[in-house]
Design a protein around this motif. Structure first.
Motif, short mmCIF file in Angstrom:
data_model
loop_
_atom_site.label_atom_id
_atom_site.label_comp_id
_atom_site.label_asym_id
_atom_site.label_seq_id
_atom_site.Cartn_x
_atom_site.Cartn_y
_atom_site.Cartn_z
N TYR A 86 0.85 -1.20 0.00
CA TYR A 86 0.00 0.00 0.00
C TYR A 86 0.88 1.24 0.00
O TYR A 86 1.87 1.34 0.73
CB TYR A 86 -0.89 0.04 1.24
CG TYR A 86 -2.05 -0.92 1.25
CD1 TYR A 86 -2.90 -1.05 0.16
CD2 TYR A 86 -2.33 -1.69 2.39
CE1 TYR A 86 -3.97 -1.92 0.19
CE2 TYR A 86 -3.41 -2.55 2.43
CZ TYR A 86 -4.23 -2.67 1.33
OH TYR A 86 -5.30 -3.53 1.37
N ARG A 88 0.59 5.85 -1.09
CA ARG A 88 -0.34 6.98 -1.22
C ARG A 88 -0.89 7.11 -2.63
O ARG A 88 -1.84 7.85 -2.86
CB ARG A 88 0.34 8.29 -0.81
CG ARG A 88 0.63 8.39 0.67
CD ARG A 88 1.11 9.77 1.07
NE ARG A 88 2.39 10.08 0.46
CZ ARG A 88 2.58 10.97 -0.50
NH1 ARG A 88 1.55 11.64 -1.01
NH2 ARG A 88 3.79 11.19 -0.99
N ILE A 229 -4.84 6.54 -1.49
CA ILE A 229 -4.47 5.13 -1.41
C ILE A 229 -4.01 4.65 -2.79
O ILE A 229 -4.63 4.95 -3.81
CB ILE A 229 -5.64 4.25 -0.90
CG1 ILE A 229 -5.23 2.79 -0.75
CG2 ILE A 229 -6.85 4.36 -1.83
CD1 ILE A 229 -4.28 2.55 0.40
N ILE A 275 -3.02 3.99 5.57
CA ILE A 275 -4.23 4.63 5.04
C ILE A 275 -5.36 3.60 5.14
O ILE A 275 -5.77 2.98 4.15
CB ILE A 275 -4.00 5.09 3.59
CG1 ILE A 275 -2.69 5.88 3.49
CG2 ILE A 275 -5.17 5.95 3.09
CD1 ILE A 275 -2.01 5.79 2.17
N ALA A 279 -7.69 2.01 2.15
CA ALA A 279 -7.55 0.61 1.72
C ALA A 279 -8.90 -0.10 1.74
O ALA A 279 -9.22 -0.86 0.82
CB ALA A 279 -6.56 -0.10 2.63
#
Length: 406
Positions: A86, A88, A229, A275, A279
């Motif tokens: 994951y 940004r 995300i 985040i 997610a």
């Protein structure tokens, strides 16, 4: 209004006295109720940090957060959730590869190859990596319609080419580039292929194992998920070799006063509070897209793009850029004698949202020999009536500026 538009509450409004026609999905897509509700439920019912607590809310949040990672894995065909990091967004994912992978491996005499049509996020990191390591940055040659000739591309790639980075779909031209074929060429020379999937993953099925790409970056907000995300897919063997970019909580395994060790993949790249809501929203967006069917999404997007090209081609004084076939999602154009910002302003007065500017592709604009363009981009919630509104708005734009300038 088409059958899917009702799922997107933002579209049910007037802008400047007209029903909204949103044609800027390449910049960011709208969000269906399913995604909005999923994020709201997290904050209302399960808001807690993940991984760290043993209480019920923490367990629920962790299950949703990691459950979304599994959905991403399945959605892009990765072999393991260890390969799903994951981030940004696409920009962060590409910078992670450039900083953590490329800078530690490249040296003087090595080559990085990209195309002149790349978004700045898939251009500047490689410029900086080349400057930092002494590697040479090279460019593919584009055909006049913005496509890539594989034979010419193969001639650019040599045994010194350590990394090739290219968008699967151009964010401006909508061109679909032959990344699977490029991967085979790059691997024959011992290099790795980095794919910017920001405009591809939302519009058709992307299978990383079938493509055999080494890295794939994409953003949630362009595929109906929240902003903030994104995902970096990387082959496990490559991610294992890479060092984290951010250090601190969550990504550590053991900390002493002078030495520390990192968690296993993918968590070693996810320092700090992640985040979580983003997610979860990404997982809900994947559920929505899979319910529709990515084959349906692709066919719909291609048909609508084709219809837009046909309709816009009937307008005198409107120049369209990019290929007429094998493209998806957007149409790039200019109106003779009218600045793209003025085109967008007149269209906005009619309730039609398009993008105007260089679209974070200044080298491409220079290649097109223009300073800026207008872009209409489409998604599942658009239909032919929206394109007809765009055409009528452009007719009005031409008439207005014809009168003003005449």
């Amino acid at each position: 209004m088409n059958r899917y538009a009702k799922d997107f509450p933002i579209l049910d409004q007037n802008v400047n006295g007209h029903p909204l026609v949103y044609l800027d999905s390449a910049a960011t897509s709208q969000k269906p109720f399913a995604v909005i509700d999923a994020v709201e439920r997290y904050y209302k019912e399960n808001n807690s940090n993940v991984h760290r607590g043993v209480h019920t809310l923490g367990s629920r949040a962790t299950d949703q957060y990691e459950g979304a990672r599994e959905k991403v894995r399945r959605f892009i065909g990765a072999s393991s959730t260890k390969e799903i990091v994951y981030t940004r967004g696409t920009t962060t994912s590409l910078n992670l590869v450039a900083s953590s992978y490329a800078r530690s491996r490249l040296q003087a005499g090595d080559e990085i190859v990209i195309s002149p049509s790349e978004h700045h996020s898939n251009l500047i990191p490689w410029q900086q990596a080349a400057k930092a390591t002494g590697a040479t940055l090279k460019y593919f040659e584009l055909e006049p319609d913005g496509t890539l000739d594989l034979k010419k591309a193969e001639a650019v790639i040599t045994d010194r080419t350590k990394l090739v980075a290219i968008a699967y779909v151009s964010n401006s031209l909508g061109t679909i580039f032959p990344v699977k074929e490029l991967a085979a060429i790059v691997h024959r020379h011992g290099g790795v292929l980095v794919v910017d999937g920001a405009q591809a993953v939302p519009h058709f099925k992307v299978d990383v194992q079938d493509l055999d790409c080494d890295f794939l970056a994409f953003s949630g907000h362009k595929m109906m998920a929240p902003t903030g995300i994104g995902v970096l897919y990387g082959k496990e063997s490559l991610l294992e070799q890479m060092e984290p970019m951010e250090f601190g909580g969550e990504m550590i395994d053991h900390v002493d006063l002078y030495e520390s060790t990192w968690k296993e993949l993918p968590w070693k790249f996810e320092g700090g509070t992640p985040i979580i809501a983003g997610a979860i929203g990404l997982g809900a967006a994947i559920d929505y897209l899979e319910q529709v069917g990515m084959d349906v999404v692709e066919a719909y997007d291609r048909d609508l793009t084709r219809y837009a090209l046909e309709r816009l081609s009937t307008l005198e004084g409107v120049e369209i850029y990019g290929p007429r076939e094998n493209r998806v999602g957007s149409v790039l154009f200019n109106v003779d004698g009218v600045h793209p910002h003025d085109v967008a302003t007149v269209l906005d007065a009619e309730g039609i949202a398009v993008r105007a500017g260089h679209h974070c592709c200044q080298p491409l604009m220079r290649w097109l020999e223009v300073s800026a363009t207008a872009r209409a981009s489409f998604y599942l919630y658009n239909d032919e009536a929206d394109v007809d509104r765009l055409v009528a708005g452009l007719q009005k734009t031409k008439e207005y500026f014809g009168n003003v300038l005449g």
